[in-house]
Design a protein around this motif. Structure first.
Motif, PDB file in Angstrom:
ATOM      1  N   LEU A 274      -8.882  40.974 -49.469  1.00 19.79           N
ATOM      2  CA  LEU A 274      -8.255  39.653 -49.358  1.00 19.79           C
ATOM      3  C   LEU A 274      -9.135  38.617 -48.668  1.00 19.79           C
ATOM      4  CD1 LEU A 274      -4.640  40.711 -48.276  1.00 19.79           C
ATOM      5  CD2 LEU A 274      -5.464  40.240 -50.601  1.00 19.79           C
ATOM      6  N   ASP A 275     -10.230  39.042 -48.059  1.00 20.58           N
ATOM      7  CA  ASP A 275     -11.044  38.144 -47.229  1.00 20.58           C
ATOM      8  C   ASP A 275     -11.507  36.899 -47.983  1.00 20.58           C
ATOM      9  OD1 ASP A 275     -10.711  39.874 -45.139  1.00 20.58           O
ATOM     10  OD2 ASP A 275     -12.733  40.721 -45.224  1.00 20.58           O
ATOM     11  N   LYS A 276     -11.860  37.051 -49.236  1.00 24.91           N
ATOM     12  CA  LYS A 276     -12.453  35.927 -49.974  1.00 24.91           C
ATOM     13  C   LYS A 276     -11.439  34.834 -50.314  1.00 24.91           C
ATOM     14  CE  LYS A 276     -12.077  37.842 -54.672  1.00 24.91           C
ATOM     15  NZ  LYS A 276     -12.834  38.129 -55.913  1.00 24.91           N
ATOM     16  N   TYR A 277     -10.150  35.121 -50.124  1.00 34.22           N
ATOM     17  CA  TYR A 277      -9.133  34.135 -50.495  1.00 34.22           C
ATOM     18  C   TYR A 277      -8.757  33.197 -49.355  1.00 34.22           C
ATOM     19  CZ  TYR A 277      -8.640  37.445 -54.345  1.00 34.22           C
ATOM     20  OH  TYR A 277      -8.896  38.270 -55.403  1.00 34.22           O
ATOM     21  N   ASP A 278      -9.210  33.494 -48.148  1.00 35.21           N
ATOM     22  CA  ASP A 278      -8.958  32.633 -46.994  1.00 35.21           C
ATOM     23  C   ASP A 278      -7.457  32.320 -46.845  1.00 35.21           C
ATOM     24  OD1 ASP A 278      -9.760  31.146 -44.759  1.00 35.21           O
ATOM     25  OD2 ASP A 278      -9.897  29.285 -45.917  1.00 35.21           O
ATOM     26  N   ARG A 279      -6.630  33.290 -47.184  1.00 37.71           N
ATOM     27  CA  ARG A 279      -5.162  33.176 -47.096  1.00 37.71           C
ATOM     28  C   ARG A 279      -4.620  31.958 -47.863  1.00 37.71           C
ATOM     29  NH1 ARG A 279      -2.717  36.926 -44.158  1.00 37.71           N
ATOM     30  NH2 ARG A 279      -3.925  38.106 -42.641  1.00 37.71           N
ATOM     31  N   LYS A 280      -5.236  31.675 -48.985  1.00 39.42           N
ATOM     32  CA  LYS A 280      -4.760  30.599 -49.857  1.00 39.42           C
ATOM     33  C   LYS A 280      -4.213  31.231 -51.138  1.00 39.42           C
ATOM     34  CE  LYS A 280      -7.999  27.200 -48.012  1.00 39.42           C
ATOM     35  NZ  LYS A 280      -9.176  26.337 -48.272  1.00 39.42           N
ATOM     36  N   LEU A 281      -2.909  31.086 -51.319  1.00 37.23           N
ATOM     37  CA  LEU A 281      -2.233  31.739 -52.428  1.00 37.23           C
ATOM     38  C   LEU A 281      -2.780  31.296 -53.780  1.00 37.23           C
ATOM     39  CD1 LEU A 281       0.005  33.684 -53.284  1.00 37.23           C
ATOM     40  CD2 LEU A 281       1.606  31.743 -53.214  1.00 37.23           C
ATOM     41  N   GLU A 282      -3.117  30.035 -53.906  1.00 34.70           N
ATOM     42  CA  GLU A 282      -3.643  29.527 -55.174  1.00 34.70           C
ATOM     43  C   GLU A 282      -4.936  30.236 -55.555  1.00 34.70           C
ATOM     44  OE1 GLU A 282      -4.288  25.247 -57.388  1.00 34.70           O
ATOM     45  OE2 GLU A 282      -4.618  25.356 -55.219  1.00 34.70           O
ATOM     46  N   LEU A 283      -5.808  30.473 -54.575  1.00 35.79           N
ATOM     47  CA  LEU A 283      -7.059  31.189 -54.854  1.00 35.79           C
ATOM     48  C   LEU A 283      -6.780  32.612 -55.310  1.00 35.79           C
ATOM     49  CD1 LEU A 283      -9.372  30.072 -51.884  1.00 35.79           C
ATOM     50  CD2 LEU A 283      -9.316  29.193 -54.231  1.00 35.79           C
ATOM     51  N   LEU A 284      -5.815  33.259 -54.663  1.00 37.21           N
ATOM     52  CA  LEU A 284      -5.473  34.635 -55.037  1.00 37.21           C
ATOM     53  C   LEU A 284      -4.965  34.692 -56.470  1.00 37.21           C
ATOM     54  CD1 LEU A 284      -4.877  37.632 -54.465  1.00 37.21           C
ATOM     55  CD2 LEU A 284      -2.693  36.915 -53.469  1.00 37.21           C
ATOM     56  N   LEU A 285      -4.072  33.782 -56.832  1.00 37.09           N
ATOM     57  CA  LEU A 285      -3.494  33.809 -58.179  1.00 37.09           C
ATOM     58  C   LEU A 285      -4.517  33.457 -59.251  1.00 37.09           C
ATOM     59  CD1 LEU A 285      -0.049  32.113 -57.442  1.00 37.09           C
ATOM     60  CD2 LEU A 285      -0.513  34.550 -57.772  1.00 37.09           C
ATOM     61  N   ASN A 286      -5.491  32.625 -58.892  1.00 35.21           N
ATOM     62  CA  ASN A 286      -6.512  32.217 -59.865  1.00 35.21           C
ATOM     63  C   ASN A 286      -7.657  33.214 -59.993  1.00 35.21           C
ATOM     64  OD1 ASN A 286      -5.191  29.862 -60.585  1.00 35.21           O
ATOM     65  ND2 ASN A 286      -6.196  28.651 -58.991  1.00 35.21           N
TER      66      ASN A 286
END
Length: 307
Positions: A274-286
């Motif tokens: 999860l580190d690369k997403y910086d706790r941003k849900l939009e980044l995770l979903l994309n």
């Protein structure tokens, strides 16, 4: 009309997650319900439930008459802190999960005897009593022999438990050396005495990670009935749900049969994904890991959920 309904299970009363999860899934599933403890709001697709989160199979039973429709072929249950791979939607879920009309899905089917040494919920399963005072539940389940045959139909065995699965290995911090030796000697003696003893379950039970599962329309009524029985008698959810599936399903598929695998994150090393997403849900979903069926847990209260 869509042939599947998505039902999101909340362990706790996190009303703020409703809109976030609607945003995540609204373009992928036409039919969405939320099962939320003690909900007092006005949303039509949010069902209030009243049960311990340790027995959230009871949520499934309590909400059934609201989310049930004859036209649904599958009932797709996910936890509110589990994020399905964004490629999965109401038109392709059956392909990704290898589901036919009579097939149900649960991540795994692990015999309690396969759980290794001490797990507190194995102990609770061993002590589980369908004849709980005040609950007339025994006749609501298949009898032992019938249940055993249903397990056998799926190649599942019910074997006895060992002493170390039911009694935690003892440690003696803070004791003086002599007292520690005496305590250890006593424990070791008891272990040796019980080394070859077999501990038999009172009823066939199986275990599984249970934050995502899918039930076929053919099985759903029997499944929710067994879930209600297990909830009323206090059986832990990760034993109750897979056991109810085995007792009710015509066919079962598990994760090892799929191309997409589960992403349960329990250790710091596993969470590094999860580190690369910086706790941003939009980044995770994309940029969701393409080989994962889901990620869990994703605690939305700790993420930037702007989409």
């Amino acid at each position: 009309m869509s042939e599947v309904v998505l039902i999101i299970i909340y362990n706790h009363k996190y009303d703020k997650n409703i809109e976030i999860l609607e945003q995540i899934y609204k373009d992928r599933f036409s039919n969405i319900y939320h099962l939320i403890p003690f909900y007092t709001g006005e949303k039509k697709n949010v069902i209030p439930v009243y049960e311990s989160s340790y027995n959230f199979q009871g949520y499934v039973s309590q909400g059934f008459k609201t989310y049930f429709k004859e036209e649904y072929k599958h009932y797709f249950f996910v936890a509110d802190d589990l994020i399905l791979n964004p490629i999965i939607n109401e038109t392709n879920y059956s392909q990704h999960l290898h589901l036919k009309s009579k097939t149900s899905f649960v991540p795994e089917t692990i015999g309690l005897h396969e759980r290794g040494e001490f797990w507190t919920h194995v102990v609770k399963a061993f002590n589980w009593n369908v004849n709980l005072p005040g609950v007339e539940a025994k006749n609501e389940l298949p009898d032992y022999a019938t249940a055993l045959q249903l397990f056998s139909n799926f190649g599942l065995e019910i074997k006895p438990l060992t002493y170390l699965q039911l009694y935690k290995k003892q440690e003696f911090p803070g004791l003086a050396k002599i007292k520690k030796f005496q305590s250890y000697y006593s424990w070791k003696k008891t272990l040796i005495e019980n080394k070859n003893k077999e501990f038999h379950l009172s009823y066939p039970l199986i275990s599984s990670y249970s934050d995502v599962f899918v039930i076929s329309a053919d099985s759903i009524k029997q499944f929710i009935h067994y879930c209600g029985v297990f909830a009323s008698t206090g059986l832990f959810v990760e034993i109750a749900i897979p056991t109810a599936i085995v007792l009710s399903a015509d066919e079962i598929v598990i994760e090892k049969d799929l191309e997409l695998k589960g992403g349960a994150l329990w250790t710091p090393e596993q969470c590094e994904i999860l580190d690369k997403y910086d706790r941003k849900l939009e980044l995770l979903l994309n940029d969701f890991p393409e080989k994962l069926l889901y990620l869990h847990p994703i605690k939305l209260s700790k993420w930037n959920t702007a989409l």
